[in-house]
Design an enzyme around this catalytic site. Sequence first.
Site, PDB file in Angstrom:
ATOM      1  N   ASN A  28       4.175   5.811  -1.349  1.00 60.07           N
ATOM      2  CA  ASN A  28       5.399   6.606  -1.441  1.00 60.07           C
ATOM      3  C   ASN A  28       5.441   7.586  -2.599  1.00 60.07           C
ATOM      4  OD1 ASN A  28       6.548   5.282   0.848  1.00 60.07           O
ATOM      5  ND2 ASN A  28       6.834   3.487  -0.465  1.00 60.07           N
ATOM      6  N   THR A  29       4.368   7.664  -3.359  1.00 61.79           N
ATOM      7  CA  THR A  29       4.226   8.711  -4.366  1.00 61.79           C
ATOM      8  C   THR A  29       3.068   9.577  -3.888  1.00 61.79           C
ATOM      9  OG1 THR A  29       5.043   7.292  -6.150  1.00 61.79           O
ATOM     10  CG2 THR A  29       3.700   9.174  -6.812  1.00 61.79           C
ATOM     11  N   GLY A  56       2.317 -10.238   4.575  1.00 56.82           N
ATOM     12  CA  GLY A  56       2.661 -11.016   5.765  1.00 56.82           C
ATOM     13  C   GLY A  56       2.588 -12.519   5.591  1.00 56.82           C
ATOM     14  N   PHE A 108       8.930   4.457  -6.281  1.00 56.57           N
ATOM     15  CA  PHE A 108       8.973   4.059  -7.699  1.00 56.57           C
ATOM     16  C   PHE A 108      10.293   4.433  -8.378  1.00 56.57           C
ATOM     17  CE2 PHE A 108       4.042   4.334  -8.450  1.00 56.57           C
ATOM     18  CZ  PHE A 108       3.867   3.208  -7.679  1.00 56.57           C
ATOM     19  N   ASN A 154       9.601   0.412   3.479  1.00 58.41           N
ATOM     20  CA  ASN A 154      10.268   1.004   2.309  1.00 58.41           C
ATOM     21  C   ASN A 154       9.567   2.286   1.901  1.00 58.41           C
ATOM     22  OD1 ASN A 154       9.080   0.920  -0.670  1.00 58.41           O
ATOM     23  ND2 ASN A 154       8.119  -0.758   0.463  1.00 58.41           N
ATOM     24  N   ASN A 172      -1.225  -4.074  -0.792  1.00 53.58           N
ATOM     25  CA  ASN A 172       0.081  -3.414  -0.757  1.00 53.58           C
ATOM     26  C   ASN A 172       0.499  -3.198   0.713  1.00 53.58           C
ATOM     27  OD1 ASN A 172       2.343  -1.788  -1.613  1.00 53.58           O
ATOM     28  ND2 ASN A 172       1.170  -1.271  -3.448  1.00 53.58           N
ATOM     29  N   GLY A 183       8.159  -5.334  -6.521  1.00 46.32           N
ATOM     30  CA  GLY A 183       9.118  -4.587  -5.707  1.00 46.32           C
ATOM     31  C   GLY A 183      10.455  -5.282  -5.570  1.00 46.32           C
ATOM     32  N   PHE A 184      10.484  -6.611  -5.780  1.00 52.54           N
ATOM     33  CA  PHE A 184      11.759  -7.330  -5.697  1.00 52.54           C
ATOM     34  C   PHE A 184      12.512  -7.174  -7.020  1.00 52.54           C
ATOM     35  CE2 PHE A 184      14.499 -10.975  -6.354  1.00 52.54           C
ATOM     36  CZ  PHE A 184      15.226 -10.996  -5.168  1.00 52.54           C
ATOM     37  N   LYS A 232      12.208  -4.978  -9.605  1.00 54.05           N
ATOM     38  CA  LYS A 232      11.568  -3.738 -10.066  1.00 54.05           C
ATOM     39  C   LYS A 232      11.827  -3.452 -11.537  1.00 54.05           C
ATOM     40  CE  LYS A 232      11.156  -0.901  -5.891  1.00 54.05           C
ATOM     41  NZ  LYS A 232       9.859  -0.210  -5.887  1.00 54.05           N
ATOM     42  N   LYS A 273      -4.208  -3.284  -7.841  1.00 58.26           N
ATOM     43  CA  LYS A 273      -3.575  -3.539  -6.542  1.00 58.26           C
ATOM     44  C   LYS A 273      -3.953  -2.462  -5.538  1.00 58.26           C
ATOM     45  CE  LYS A 273       0.757  -4.734  -4.324  1.00 58.26           C
ATOM     46  NZ  LYS A 273       2.136  -5.191  -4.532  1.00 58.26           N
ATOM     47  N   SER A 281       0.670   2.400  -3.805  1.00 58.88           N
ATOM     48  CA  SER A 281       1.952   2.707  -3.157  1.00 58.88           C
ATOM     49  C   SER A 281       1.766   3.961  -2.313  1.00 58.88           C
ATOM     50  CB  SER A 281       3.040   2.966  -4.192  1.00 58.88           C
ATOM     51  OG  SER A 281       4.135   3.581  -3.536  1.00 58.88           O
ATOM     52  N   ASN A 311       3.794  -4.885 -13.301  1.00 53.43           N
ATOM     53  CA  ASN A 311       3.117  -3.923 -12.426  1.00 53.43           C
ATOM     54  C   ASN A 311       3.476  -2.516 -12.913  1.00 53.43           C
ATOM     55  OD1 ASN A 311       3.080  -2.032 -10.128  1.00 53.43           O
ATOM     56  ND2 ASN A 311       2.548  -3.803  -8.869  1.00 53.43           N
TER      57      ASN A 311
END
Length: 347
Positions: free
Chosen positions: A176-177, A289, A115, A111, A239, A63-64, A66, A210, A174, A140
């Site tokens: 977010n999809t 975390g 993707f 976030n 995740n 994610g950093f 991408k 993941k 994720s 990934n």
Amino acid sequence: MALFPLLRPLVFRLDPERAHGLTIDLLRLRTGTAFRPEPQHTPRLETTVAGLAFANPVGLAAGFDKHAEVFGPVLSLGFGFVEVGTITPLPQPGNPKPRLFRLVEDRAVINRYGFNSEGQEVAFQRLHRRMATRGRVGVNIGANKDSPDRIADYAEGVRRMAPVADYLTVNISSPNTPGLRELQDEGALRDLLAAVQEARAPGGPPVFLKLAPDLGEGEPRQIVRAAIDHGVDGLIVSNTTVTRPSLRSRHAGESGGLSGAPLKALALDALRRFRSESGGELPLIGAGGIASAEDAWERIRAGASLVQLYSAMVYEGPGIAQRIGRGLERLLERSGYASIAEAVGTE
Ligand SMILES: Cc1cc2nc3c(=O)[nH]c(=O)nc-3n(C[C@H](O)[C@H](O)[C@H](O)COP(=O)(O)O)c2cc1C
């Protein structure tokens, strides 16, 4: 790196996605120079997982980077490995902005990127040019939002990216999809893992899966069984979470995946469940975390062979990998274990 505490208030005045873009630009400046992207090398922290030797067990989570633009400079910050992506087969824009929020009072991030990806062709070319170093680069992979066959997207990702990856991560967690996390359900997961297994070439890189921290009672057991049956080499736990442990920041109500300090207890608990179901049979990679050497050590003792972080770097700055590395060395020495591998799962 020592400047970060001074710069932080300025950086935090910027829109988070813009600040991230600037950070990537700054790191990219280092790519063209003569520097060598070597991770911190501390023989005591060396460890081998799924047949891969890591210079140290602290990685930068997906994610950093991408789009696979700055993995070299990231390794030179002291990380033992970096996971680029999530990368989808075809380029796609992701969700509308704003889609990234700092929850400063909670030392957390939300976030909902969805993707955003430049696609596998561009990433492949960048990774293809990389120098051989001790630093490990994992790739990934994900599915395109509008794909008619998401399982086929993962199989394609495995085939295309394997030649340029030290390891591959199949990211089905994720939030977010829409519908993606349903691939963690037993039937769908077995179909997916069978397709991934078939797409792997002999001698190719290890494949990690993941997972989300938001799993029901029996799910870790089903996932562990399916993973072992289909030759998965390790599990990344975890995740971001869609739950909202009590938060103070004004952005607490934003939808998306929550990471950072409020995820710590959930991710540690999920790791323990996977450890107890797998009994050490599958390597585990702990994420969620982690912000200090003590956090990393706790995760290792709970069963993680490697750890990853992202959100803590937003708050602690780019020196975090070196600090955790040094702290882990001290903790290892104090514990009397000869190596990280010896400490895994000893809690
Ligand atoms: C801004 C942001 C973007 C992320 N994007 C991805 C992604 O594309 N793919 C993925 O597998 N995980 C992604 N993650 C999740 C992280 O890799 C990690 O699993 C999670 O943030 C927990 O670690 P942390 O608490 O140290 O951040 C993202 C996290 C953040 C904060």
